[in-house]
Design an enzyme around this catalytic site. Structure first.
Site, mmCIF file in Angstrom:
data_model
loop_
_atom_site.group_PDB
_atom_site.id
_atom_site.type_symbol
_atom_site.label_atom_id
_atom_site.label_comp_id
_atom_site.label_asym_id
_atom_site.label_seq_id
_atom_site.Cartn_x
_atom_site.Cartn_y
_atom_site.Cartn_z
ATOM 1 N N THR A 84 48.284 38.012 37.840
ATOM 2 C CA THR A 84 48.591 38.947 36.655
ATOM 3 C C THR A 84 49.176 40.455 37.885
ATOM 4 O O THR A 84 49.511 40.963 37.014
ATOM 5 C CB THR A 84 47.480 39.113 35.644
ATOM 6 O OG1 THR A 84 47.119 37.745 35.103
ATOM 7 C CG2 THR A 84 47.670 39.871 34.683
ATOM 8 N N THR A 160 43.555 35.976 38.211
ATOM 9 C CA THR A 160 41.161 35.962 38.125
ATOM 10 C C THR A 160 40.899 34.886 38.154
ATOM 11 O O THR A 160 39.513 35.034 38.812
ATOM 12 C CB THR A 160 41.401 37.286 36.502
ATOM 13 O OG1 THR A 160 41.796 37.038 36.144
ATOM 14 C CG2 THR A 160 42.409 38.623 37.507
ATOM 15 N N ASP A 161 41.135 34.096 37.525
ATOM 16 C CA ASP A 161 40.898 33.321 37.200
ATOM 17 C C ASP A 161 40.325 31.584 38.465
ATOM 18 O O ASP A 161 38.899 31.639 37.905
ATOM 19 C CB ASP A 161 41.805 32.002 36.633
ATOM 20 C CG ASP A 161 42.062 32.650 35.300
ATOM 21 O OD1 ASP A 161 41.568 33.316 34.580
ATOM 22 O OD2 ASP A 161 42.994 31.784 34.196
ATOM 23 N N LYS A 237 33.603 35.772 37.960
ATOM 24 C CA LYS A 237 34.104 35.883 36.284
ATOM 25 C C LYS A 237 33.408 35.325 35.437
ATOM 26 O O LYS A 237 33.311 34.667 34.714
ATOM 27 C CB LYS A 237 35.656 35.132 36.478
ATOM 28 C CG LYS A 237 37.055 36.346 35.065
ATOM 29 C CD LYS A 237 37.964 35.637 35.260
ATOM 30 C CE LYS A 237 38.546 35.688 34.224
ATOM 31 N NZ LYS A 237 40.408 36.029 34.225
#
Length: 414
Positions: A84, A160-161, A237
Site C-alpha cells: 500500500t 503490511t499484512d 500487525k
C-alpha cells in the site's frame, strides 16, 4: 441507464443523493465507486440512475523530477517490494494497485530529499500475500549488496499484512552494521488519512540514525505525532486497518520518532551502527508449515505434512504451549522420522513453558522444541533459516534456543 465499464467515471443518483466516482469491480446488481475523497461506496442499482461522465483512460504520468545529490548527506537505498505504501489508484478499475517506484515515492514526498541521497531499486511489485522465501532471499541479497557498495542505510517498502515475516527473515539472514528499516502504510496515498508520508519520513530518520539492524517503523498513535521503531523479530500487525496496527510484543519498542522534528528518543537498548560485521546467511528450508491447534482438531494434519516431506512444523498451541493428548503419539512419530516441531502459543504475550502440566512434559519427552517468547511467525521464519544451517537435530535445537536477532528475551517483563 447508461452503459459503463470498470474504470469509467459516472454519476449515480440514488434516493435523491448524487455520487460521482470511478467504477470499480462490482456485482451485476450493484455498483461500487471510488469517490474523489479516495473512499469507496457501494450502491444497489435498484432505483439508481447512472450517467456516464467519461470513458476510462489512463492519465499521462507526470514527468519525473530530478533529485540532485548532496555530498553532505548520507546515502540511503530504497528497495521497493510493493504494498500500500507504494500504491495508487488504478484508473482502469478504480482499485488500489502497486505501481509506484522508489523515484515516484521521492516525487510524492519531497521532504525526503532533504534528509539523504536516495538510490531506488524496484525488486518486486507485489502485495505482501505473494511474498515467499525466494523473495525474502532476493531481498536479503539486495540489502547485503547495497550495504557492501556503501549504502549508509536501507529502507524497504513493503505491504503490511506479512511485513513481520519479512522483517524476521531479514533479521536472521543479514547481519547489518547499518539500519535496515521496513516501512509500510495502512492507507494508500489517494486517501486523505494516508499514513505513507509520515511513515516514510520517520523511516528515513531511522535509516540515517545509529540504530543498526532490522527494524519496522510505523505509526505510534492515532494522531500524526510520532512513529515507533520496532525490533524486526518482535513486531506484529494487531489490527486490520488502524494506522497504529503495528506493536512490539513481549518487549517495548526500540524508540519513538517525532514526526515534526524527526528526533529519535530511545526506549530500550539496540545494536549500534558499525558494531557488527556485514554478513549474509541466506540459506532457507522452504518445506516448513505453521499449524494452529484448536479443540477437537485431528492430528492427521501432522501425518499429511510428514508424508509430504515437510522438515519443520511450528505449532500454535494453547496457553503455555499445549495440544490435545491425542496428538502426542503422532508428533513423536513425525519427530522420530526427522521432522522438527517447535511449540509456540496462540496468546499474544507471554512465553512457552511445557514443564507445568503433564501434557507439556509429554510433549517435551516426544521431542517438541519450546519456542520461548518468540512470535509464531518469527519462529516459522527462524525454523526455515535454522534448517538451512543445522547439520543435525541437536544443532537445530541449539539454534532455535539461541538469541540471534533479539527474538528471545529470557526474562518476561510484559
Amino acid at each position: 441507464m447508461a452503459e459503463y465499464a470498470e474504470g469509467d467515471l459516472v454519476k449515480v443518483v440514488k434516493d435523491g443523493r448524487e455520487y460521482n466516482g470511478i467504477v470499480m469491480p462490482s456485482r451485476s446488481d450493484k455498483i461500487v465507486l471510488k469517490l474523489k475523497s479516495g473512499y469507496n461506496v457501494g450502491l444497489s442499482l435498484d432505483g439508481a440512475d447512472v450517467t456516464l461522465a467519461e470513458r476510462s483512460q489512463q492519465p499521462p504520468k507526470p514527468a519525473r523530477k530530478t533529485h540532485p545529490r548532496n555530498p553532505g548527506l548520507p546515502n540511503i537505498s530504497i528497495l521497493s517490494t510493493g504494498g500500500t505504501i507504494a500504491s495508487r489508484v488504478d484508473y482502469r478499475t478504480g482499485a488500489v494497485s502497486s505501481q509506484f517506484t522508489a523515484d515516484d515515492i521521492l516525487d510524492a514526498i519531497p521532504e525526503l530529499t532533504d534528509m539523504a541521497n536516495f538510490n531506488g531499486h524496484v525488486l518486486s511489485m507485489i502485495f505482501s500475500e505473494d511474498m515467499d522465501a525466494p523473495v525474502w532471499q532476493n531481498l536479503a541479497r539486495a540489502c547485503h549488496e547495497e550495504i557492501r557498495n556503501g549504502a549508509d542505510g536501507i529502507i524497504v517498502t513493503h505491504g503490511t499484512d506479512t511485513l513481520s515475516y519479512t522483517a524476521a527473515a531479514l533479521s536472521f539472514m543479514v547481519r547489518s552494521p547499518v539500519p535496515i528499516v521496513l516501512v509500510g502504510a495502512q492507507r494508500s496515498s489517494d486517501r486523505p488519512s494516508s499514513d505513507n508520508a509520515m511513515n516514510m519520513i520517520c523511516a528515513a530518520a531511522v535509516a540515517t540514525s545509529d540504530i543498526a539492524g532490522v527494524t519496522v517503523v510505523m505509526h505510534g498513535e492515532t494522531s500524526d505525532d510520532f512513529c515507533y521503531v520496532h525490533r524486526g523479530t518482535k513486531v506484529r500487525k494487531l489490527h486490520t486497518s488502524m494506522r497504529t496496527a503495528f506493536q512490539s510484543v513481549n518487549v517495548p519498542p526500540i524508540a519513538r520518532v517525532d514526526y515534526a522534528t524527526r528526533n529519535i528518543t530511545p526506549i530500550t537498548g539496540y545494536p549500534k551502527r558499525g558494531e557488527q560485521e556485514l554478513a549474509l546467511m541466506d540459506k532457507m528450508e522452504t518445506k516448513c508449515a505453521l499449524v494452529k491447534f484448536y479443540p477437537g482438531m485431528s492430528p492427521e494434519i501432522i501425518d499429511y505434512y510428514r508424508e509430504k516431506g515437510y522438515r519443520g512444523i511450528v505449532l500454535e498451541g494453547t496457553g503455555l504451549g499445549h495440544v490435545s493428548t491425542a496428538w502426542i503419539s503422532t508428533l513423536k512419530k513425525a519427530i522420530d522420522a526427522g521432522m522438527a516441531v517447535v511449540m509456540t502459543s496462540q496468546c499474544i504475550n507471554g512465553r512457552i513453558c511445557d514443564r507445568v502440566y503433564s501434557t507439556g512434559i509429554d510433549l517435551l519427552n516426544a521431542g517438541v522444541i519450546e519456542g520461548e517468547d518468540m512470535l509464531p511467525e518469527t519462529v516459522l521464519v527462524k525454523l526455515m533459516w535454522a534448517l538451512g544451517r543445522a547439520k543435525d537435530a541437536d544443532e537445530l535445537k541449539d539454534i532455535m534456543h539461541k538469541d540471534y536477532a533479539g527474538e528471545i528475551h529470557w526474562r518476561s517483563t510484559l
